[in-house]
Write a protein that holds these residues in place. Sequence first.
Motif, mmCIF file in Angstrom:
data_model
loop_
_atom_site.group_PDB
_atom_site.id
_atom_site.type_symbol
_atom_site.label_atom_id
_atom_site.label_comp_id
_atom_site.label_asym_id
_atom_site.label_seq_id
_atom_site.Cartn_x
_atom_site.Cartn_y
_atom_site.Cartn_z
ATOM 1 N N GLU A 101 -51.094 129.150 27.578
ATOM 2 C CA GLU A 101 -51.759 128.320 28.744
ATOM 3 C C GLU A 101 -51.316 126.768 28.586
ATOM 4 O O GLU A 101 -51.088 126.183 29.617
ATOM 5 C CB GLU A 101 -53.188 128.321 28.551
ATOM 6 N N ARG A 102 -50.953 126.429 27.510
ATOM 7 C CA ARG A 102 -50.424 125.254 27.270
ATOM 8 C C ARG A 102 -48.772 124.951 27.852
ATOM 9 O O ARG A 102 -48.749 124.080 28.481
ATOM 10 C CB ARG A 102 -50.828 124.410 25.745
ATOM 11 N N ALA A 103 -48.334 125.874 27.480
ATOM 12 C CA ALA A 103 -46.876 125.956 28.071
ATOM 13 C C ALA A 103 -47.011 126.046 29.703
ATOM 14 O O ALA A 103 -46.085 125.178 30.102
ATOM 15 C CB ALA A 103 -46.220 127.151 27.540
ATOM 16 N N ALA A 104 -47.654 126.830 30.221
ATOM 17 C CA ALA A 104 -47.945 126.591 31.468
ATOM 18 C C ALA A 104 -48.381 125.281 32.156
ATOM 19 O O ALA A 104 -47.712 124.958 33.206
ATOM 20 C CB ALA A 104 -48.924 127.752 31.981
ATOM 21 N N GLU A 105 -49.254 124.870 31.565
ATOM 22 C CA GLU A 105 -49.571 123.403 31.835
ATOM 23 C C GLU A 105 -48.424 122.596 31.761
ATOM 24 O O GLU A 105 -48.286 121.488 32.725
ATOM 25 C CB GLU A 105 -50.873 122.992 31.239
ATOM 26 N N ASP A 106 -47.711 122.507 30.620
ATOM 27 C CA ASP A 106 -46.545 121.634 30.500
ATOM 28 C C ASP A 106 -45.528 121.802 31.670
ATOM 29 O O ASP A 106 -45.089 120.799 32.234
ATOM 30 C CB ASP A 106 -45.926 121.801 29.217
ATOM 31 N N VAL A 107 -45.093 122.936 31.970
ATOM 32 C CA VAL A 107 -44.167 123.057 33.184
ATOM 33 C C VAL A 107 -44.820 122.827 34.401
ATOM 34 O O VAL A 107 -43.950 122.239 35.299
ATOM 35 C CB VAL A 107 -43.502 124.606 32.921
ATOM 36 N N CYS A 108 -45.721 122.946 34.566
ATOM 37 C CA CYS A 108 -46.575 122.716 35.958
ATOM 38 C C CYS A 108 -46.505 121.041 35.991
ATOM 39 O O CYS A 108 -46.577 120.491 36.988
ATOM 40 C CB CYS A 108 -47.858 123.191 36.054
ATOM 41 N N PRO A 110 -35.197 120.119 26.504
ATOM 42 C CA PRO A 110 -35.057 119.772 28.060
ATOM 43 C C PRO A 110 -36.226 119.913 28.939
ATOM 44 O O PRO A 110 -36.911 120.957 28.601
ATOM 45 C CB PRO A 110 -33.795 120.444 28.578
ATOM 46 N N ASP A 111 -36.342 119.085 30.041
ATOM 47 C CA ASP A 111 -37.625 119.069 30.766
ATOM 48 C C ASP A 111 -37.686 120.635 31.359
ATOM 49 O O ASP A 111 -36.570 121.084 32.080
ATOM 50 C CB ASP A 111 -37.699 118.009 31.771
ATOM 51 N N GLY A 112 -38.628 121.165 31.651
ATOM 52 C CA GLY A 112 -38.705 122.450 32.377
ATOM 53 C C GLY A 112 -38.700 123.553 31.568
ATOM 54 O O GLY A 112 -38.574 124.832 31.997
ATOM 55 N N LEU A 113 -38.513 123.272 30.228
ATOM 56 C CA LEU A 113 -38.517 124.596 29.432
ATOM 57 C C LEU A 113 -39.403 124.226 28.136
ATOM 58 O O LEU A 113 -39.720 123.377 27.771
ATOM 59 C CB LEU A 113 -37.215 124.713 28.593
ATOM 60 N N ALA A 114 -40.598 125.304 28.120
ATOM 61 C CA ALA A 114 -41.720 125.268 27.136
ATOM 62 C C ALA A 114 -41.687 126.472 26.415
ATOM 63 O O ALA A 114 -41.136 127.667 26.703
ATOM 64 C CB ALA A 114 -42.877 125.287 27.986
ATOM 65 N N LEU A 115 -42.084 126.276 24.990
ATOM 66 C CA LEU A 115 -42.499 127.539 24.136
ATOM 67 C C LEU A 115 -43.802 127.831 23.891
ATOM 68 O O LEU A 115 -44.549 127.200 23.905
ATOM 69 C CB LEU A 115 -41.775 126.984 22.641
ATOM 70 N N ALA A 116 -44.144 129.300 23.803
ATOM 71 C CA ALA A 116 -45.500 129.859 23.659
ATOM 72 C C ALA A 116 -45.367 130.915 22.552
ATOM 73 O O ALA A 116 -44.424 131.551 22.645
ATOM 74 C CB ALA A 116 -45.918 130.232 24.982
ATOM 75 N N GLY A 117 -46.521 131.223 21.985
ATOM 76 C CA GLY A 117 -46.606 132.357 21.239
ATOM 77 C C GLY A 117 -46.801 132.108 19.691
ATOM 78 O O GLY A 117 -46.809 131.036 19.366
ATOM 79 N N ALA A 118 -46.877 133.219 19.083
ATOM 80 C CA ALA A 118 -46.845 133.148 17.435
ATOM 81 C C ALA A 118 -46.042 132.355 16.736
ATOM 82 O O ALA A 118 -46.235 131.830 15.696
ATOM 83 C CB ALA A 118 -47.309 134.369 16.909
#
Length: 463
Positions: free
Chosen positions: A450-457, A427-435
């Motif tokens: 950093e990409r996850a942060a950019e996606d939610v921003c 869903p919009d506003g939810l991102a995944l990050a990490g190994a």
Amino acid sequence: MRKRIAVIGGGIAGLAAAVRLRDLLGPDADLVVYEQGDALGGKLRTGELGGLTVERGAESFLNSGPDGAESAAVALARRIGLGDDLVHPAARPAALAIGGRLAPIPGGTLVGVPGDLSTLDGVALAEAGADRDEGRPLLAPGQDIAVGELVRARYGAEVVDRLVDPMLGGVYAGRADRLSLRVTMPQLARTAETEHTLRDAVRAAQAQSRRVPGRPVFAAVNGGMARLVERAAAAGGARIGLGTAVRAVTRTPKGWELTLGPAAAPETEHVDAVILAVPARPAARLLSAVAPGAAEAVGRLEYASVALAGLALPPGTSLPDLSGFLVPPGAGSLVKAATFFTHKWPHLDGGDGPVIVRASLGRAGEEERLHLDDDALLEVARKELGELIGTGLPTPTASWVQRWGGGLPQYAPGHADRIVAARAELPDGLALAGAAFDGVGIPVCIASGERAAEDVCKYLEEQ
């Protein structure tokens, strides 16, 4: 309107996400990092041994990215004021433990896969004539197979068993026959889509790597990786919830609701966006209600358990003039790799202090071999290290064992496509990050956060 974002997971990916969110959203954003454990940093943990700073987790990171620019880890270190505190290993070679001797690792390989078979120098014998041009690329576009499947077919079993397996094992604690080529060697996977032989694919991948002459391959932080963790946490300026379990993530008309704390007395928090920077299984659990298909794909990832044994040997203990060595699985030892820590890191070698050796123990599928108490595990490590280097080691003056249960992801073929599909379902506003999603290594995890942060921003800007 003030934005509130939750980062679930306080490893380096989650902390890097918080730093990037702060940079993009400014001082007014309300950021919170929830970490179920009692410390930030995930697999970055600095300890002490014999009076010296010795890592109990990842000890270094790549200095450069594939494009030749500074890696994401170096860029973050500079961003948080640690650029002048980066240190580099000594120019000492590493070796392979082959047939009772320590043989130099052949030069010019790509994670153990040679582009020139003449450099193997008796370490492994390649299958003559197997790497022939059959008039088509090695892989179809987007195809993913196990590293071992490709290399065995083209070079034979010994190159896999004696070179590729120990190199991959040192990073992933896994076996080449079960690890994804596209995740563990993305450059080789790309060139294999155009080249007709493995030799040419390796050479093409090496030619595309824009390594800067004179720049060291690896870097670390003087004083330990804990400093990277502490500075990143401070730069993100997030509220930190240590020892706080996030039990559920629920979509609401205005954003997200988090269920926190013990099941008997839950609390709730409402936020505008969420970044999940946790391992696969907790991520799958939190995704199960909001993106069940993504949860199923993410939850398929398996992990290997490993342990690190740190030994402080008496001053003057003689070791080979190496940075360390790797051990092929066929040797049968519990030790899969060793770092001669004070040899490798000149800033730690005072000349009259202890000699530090750090051994990595255990491989995927061998978890039961780690079911020894710490004293027994240390004795196995000391005995095997002595056998592998050809001389017994004295009783250490200090030692520790660091266990990483379920610590290293085992990326099966198709992992990258599964994660692409999982992210498409979020869903919009939810991102995944990490190994769990993008690969191991400090720079990869930082870039993922950093990409996850950019996606939610980007999502928040569109609201």
